[in-house]
Scaffold this motif. Structure first.
Motif, PDB file in Angstrom:
ATOM      1  N   TYR A 127       0.832  -1.205   0.000  1.00  0.00           N
ATOM      2  CA  TYR A 127       0.000   0.000   0.000  1.00  0.00           C
ATOM      3  C   TYR A 127       0.868   1.257   0.000  1.00  0.00           C
ATOM      4  O   TYR A 127       0.646   2.183  -0.796  1.00  0.00           O
ATOM      5  N   LEU A 128       1.859   1.297   0.883  1.00  0.00           N
ATOM      6  CA  LEU A 128       2.700   2.485   1.005  1.00  0.00           C
ATOM      7  C   LEU A 128       3.588   2.676  -0.226  1.00  0.00           C
ATOM      8  O   LEU A 128       3.774   3.799  -0.694  1.00  0.00           O
ATOM      9  N   ARG A 129       4.115   1.587  -0.748  1.00  0.00           N
ATOM     10  CA  ARG A 129       4.943   1.707  -1.948  1.00  0.00           C
ATOM     11  C   ARG A 129       4.126   2.232  -3.124  1.00  0.00           C
ATOM     12  O   ARG A 129       4.584   3.058  -3.906  1.00  0.00           O
ATOM     13  N   PHE A 130       2.898   1.752  -3.236  1.00  0.00           N
ATOM     14  CA  PHE A 130       2.063   2.150  -4.376  1.00  0.00           C
ATOM     15  C   PHE A 130       1.598   3.596  -4.250  1.00  0.00           C
ATOM     16  O   PHE A 130       1.659   4.368  -5.219  1.00  0.00           O
ATOM     17  N   HIS A 131       1.125   3.986  -3.074  1.00  0.00           N
ATOM     18  CA  HIS A 131       0.483   5.296  -2.930  1.00  0.00           C
ATOM     19  C   HIS A 131       1.467   6.444  -2.696  1.00  0.00           C
ATOM     20  O   HIS A 131       1.160   7.583  -3.062  1.00  0.00           O
ATOM     21  N   CYS A 132       2.605   6.192  -2.057  1.00  0.00           N
ATOM     22  CA  CYS A 132       3.529   7.307  -1.816  1.00  0.00           C
ATOM     23  C   CYS A 132       4.965   6.993  -2.192  1.00  0.00           C
ATOM     24  O   CYS A 132       5.807   7.896  -2.186  1.00  0.00           O
ATOM     25  N   GLY A 133       5.272   5.748  -2.520  1.00  0.00           N
ATOM     26  CA  GLY A 133       6.598   5.394  -3.005  1.00  0.00           C
ATOM     27  C   GLY A 133       7.696   5.491  -1.973  1.00  0.00           C
ATOM     28  O   GLY A 133       8.882   5.441  -2.319  1.00  0.00           O
ATOM     29  N   ALA A 134       7.352   5.634  -0.702  1.00  0.00           N
ATOM     30  CA  ALA A 134       8.368   5.827   0.331  1.00  0.00           C
ATOM     31  C   ALA A 134       9.098   4.520   0.628  1.00  0.00           C
ATOM     32  O   ALA A 134       8.461   3.481   0.822  1.00  0.00           O
ATOM     33  N   PRO A 135      10.427   4.553   0.694  1.00  0.00           N
ATOM     34  CA  PRO A 135      11.178   3.353   1.075  1.00  0.00           C
ATOM     35  C   PRO A 135      11.012   3.074   2.564  1.00  0.00           C
ATOM     36  O   PRO A 135      10.766   3.992   3.364  1.00  0.00           O
ATOM     37  N   LEU A 136      11.129   1.820   2.951  1.00  0.00           N
ATOM     38  CA  LEU A 136      10.981   1.411   4.341  1.00  0.00           C
ATOM     39  C   LEU A 136      12.341   1.095   4.932  1.00  0.00           C
ATOM     40  O   LEU A 136      13.215   0.559   4.248  1.00  0.00           O
ATOM     41  N   THR A 137      12.525   1.421   6.194  1.00  0.00           N
ATOM     42  CA  THR A 137      13.755   1.102   6.894  1.00  0.00           C
ATOM     43  C   THR A 137      13.420   0.469   8.240  1.00  0.00           C
ATOM     44  O   THR A 137      12.401   0.803   8.850  1.00  0.00           O
ATOM     45  N   GLU A 138      14.276  -0.438   8.692  1.00  0.00           N
ATOM     46  CA  GLU A 138      14.099  -1.041  10.009  1.00  0.00           C
ATOM     47  C   GLU A 138      14.945  -0.341  11.063  1.00  0.00           C
ATOM     48  O   GLU A 138      14.914  -0.709  12.230  1.00  0.00           O
ATOM     49  N   ASP A 139      15.694   0.673  10.649  1.00  0.00           N
ATOM     50  CA  ASP A 139      16.547   1.425  11.564  1.00  0.00           C
ATOM     51  C   ASP A 139      15.893   2.775  11.843  1.00  0.00           C
ATOM     52  O   ASP A 139      15.815   3.631  10.955  1.00  0.00           O
ATOM     53  N   PRO A 140      15.409   3.011  13.065  1.00  0.00           N
ATOM     54  CA  PRO A 140      14.740   4.284  13.349  1.00  0.00           C
ATOM     55  C   PRO A 140      15.642   5.497  13.140  1.00  0.00           C
ATOM     56  O   PRO A 140      15.151   6.588  12.852  1.00  0.00           O
ATOM     57  N   ALA A 141      16.939   5.311  13.251  1.00  0.00           N
ATOM     58  CA  ALA A 141      17.858   6.432  13.094  1.00  0.00           C
ATOM     59  C   ALA A 141      17.974   6.892  11.650  1.00  0.00           C
ATOM     60  O   ALA A 141      18.525   7.962  11.388  1.00  0.00           O
ATOM     61  N   LEU A 142      17.449   6.091  10.706  1.00  0.00           N
ATOM     62  CA  LEU A 142      17.516   6.452   9.292  1.00  0.00           C
ATOM     63  C   LEU A 142      16.186   6.967   8.749  1.00  0.00           C
ATOM     64  O   LEU A 142      16.091   7.325   7.579  1.00  0.00           O
ATOM     65  N   ALA A 143      15.155   6.992   9.588  1.00  0.00           N
ATOM     66  CA  ALA A 143      13.807   7.320   9.114  1.00  0.00           C
ATOM     67  C   ALA A 143      13.539   8.820   9.136  1.00  0.00           C
ATOM     68  O   ALA A 143      13.931   9.532  10.068  1.00  0.00           O
ATOM     69  N   ALA A 144      12.852   9.284   8.100  1.00  0.00           N
ATOM     70  CA  ALA A 144      12.352  10.663   8.097  1.00  0.00           C
ATOM     71  C   ALA A 144      11.024  10.740   8.832  1.00  0.00           C
ATOM     72  O   ALA A 144      10.702  11.767   9.448  1.00  0.00           O
ATOM     73  N   PHE A 145      10.237   9.663   8.742  1.00  0.00           N
ATOM     74  CA  PHE A 145       8.954   9.580   9.443  1.00  0.00           C
ATOM     75  C   PHE A 145       8.844   8.213  10.104  1.00  0.00           C
ATOM     76  O   PHE A 145       9.303   7.206   9.548  1.00  0.00           O
ATOM     77  N   ALA A 146       8.232   8.192  11.282  1.00  0.00           N
ATOM     78  CA  ALA A 146       8.000   6.942  11.995  1.00  0.00           C
ATOM     79  C   ALA A 146       6.529   6.876  12.390  1.00  0.00           C
ATOM     80  O   ALA A 146       5.966   7.868  12.868  1.00  0.00           O
ATOM     81  N   PHE A 147       5.922   5.715  12.185  1.00  0.00           N
ATOM     82  CA  PHE A 147       4.509   5.523  12.508  1.00  0.00           C
ATOM     83  C   PHE A 147       4.417   4.485  13.620  1.00  0.00           C
ATOM     84  O   PHE A 147       4.874   3.354  13.469  1.00  0.00           O
TER      85      PHE A 147
END
Length: 217
Positions: A80-100
């Motif tokens: 869903y996220l890849r299709f609608h906003c194209g945002a890459p996912l990371t498992e490292d919180p220190a690399l994230a621009a947004f966290a949910f």
């Protein structure tokens, strides 16, 4: 094949409405802002609700890595996220621009997320926390954007927010003291069985203090 949930009914106008709501929440910290019409639930049974989906579709793109709390990480939501906003996912919180984060009580400490740097404080994370913005005040907030007529001229705004860790005020103090570095937070309440969906902003410029709790009867 799983049917992909729809995003916004009108992507351009709906994104504009939500972006204005985010700006309103951040410019008037700790003040709940009603959210516009929500998109459909992205994945049935996943705690990543419609409010989180609206913020992801508004704020995230191919250059903003996302960190999802482990309980949210399903292939259906990733699709869903890849299709609608194209945002890459990371498992490292220190690399994230947004966290949910759907369960703030078991979230990593605020210091685990991207803090930015002295020359580039904007390279920090914004956290979206699912909470309940109801009931008696749990915190008092002060800082830029607080002090208008809705605070009675006191410069302090009460904030009712249920579902945060007991150490949140202490962690937030350290986050505030690190300014211009540090994270920003959007407190999201999309409990539609109540009075609708609301959001409150906590930019790093805001200080908060825990309110004394009345003793139990």
């Amino acid at each position: 094949m799983t049917v992909l949930a729809h995003g916004f009914a009108n992507p351009v106008l709906d994104c504009q409405c939500y972006y204005r709501a985010v700006l309103d929440a951040m410019s008037r910290p700790a003040r709940p802002v009603p959210l516009p019409a929500l998109p459909p639930m992205p994945v049935p049974g996943n705690a990543f609700g419609s409010g989180m989906a609206a913020l992801a579709l508004t704020l995230c793109d191919g250059e903003t890595p996302l960190w999802l709390q482990p309980e949210l990480r399903t292939e259906a939501l990733h699709t869903y996220l890849r299709f609608h906003c194209g945002a890459p996912l990371t498992e490292d919180p220190a690399l994230a621009a947004f966290a949910f984060i759907a369960s703030p009580l078991i979230m990593p400490p605020l210091a685990a997320f991207a803090q930015g740097s002295a020359p580039c404080p904007e390279q920090s994370a914004t956290l979206v926390l699912a909470v309940r913005l109801t009931g008696p005040a749990d915190f008092s907030a002060a800082g830029p954007g607080i002090g208008g007529p809705d605070t009675g001229g006191t410069g302090v705004r009460p904030l009712a927010c249920k579902g945060l860790p007991q150490t949140f005020a202490e962690q937030w103090h350290a986050n505030h003291q690190a300014y211009p570095q540090g994270v920003d937070v959007l407190l999201l309440d999309d409990n539609l069985s109540g009075n609708g969906a609301f959001m409150a902003g906590l930019p790093r410029t805001t200080s908060i203090s825990a309110m004394p709790q009345a003793p139990e009867a």
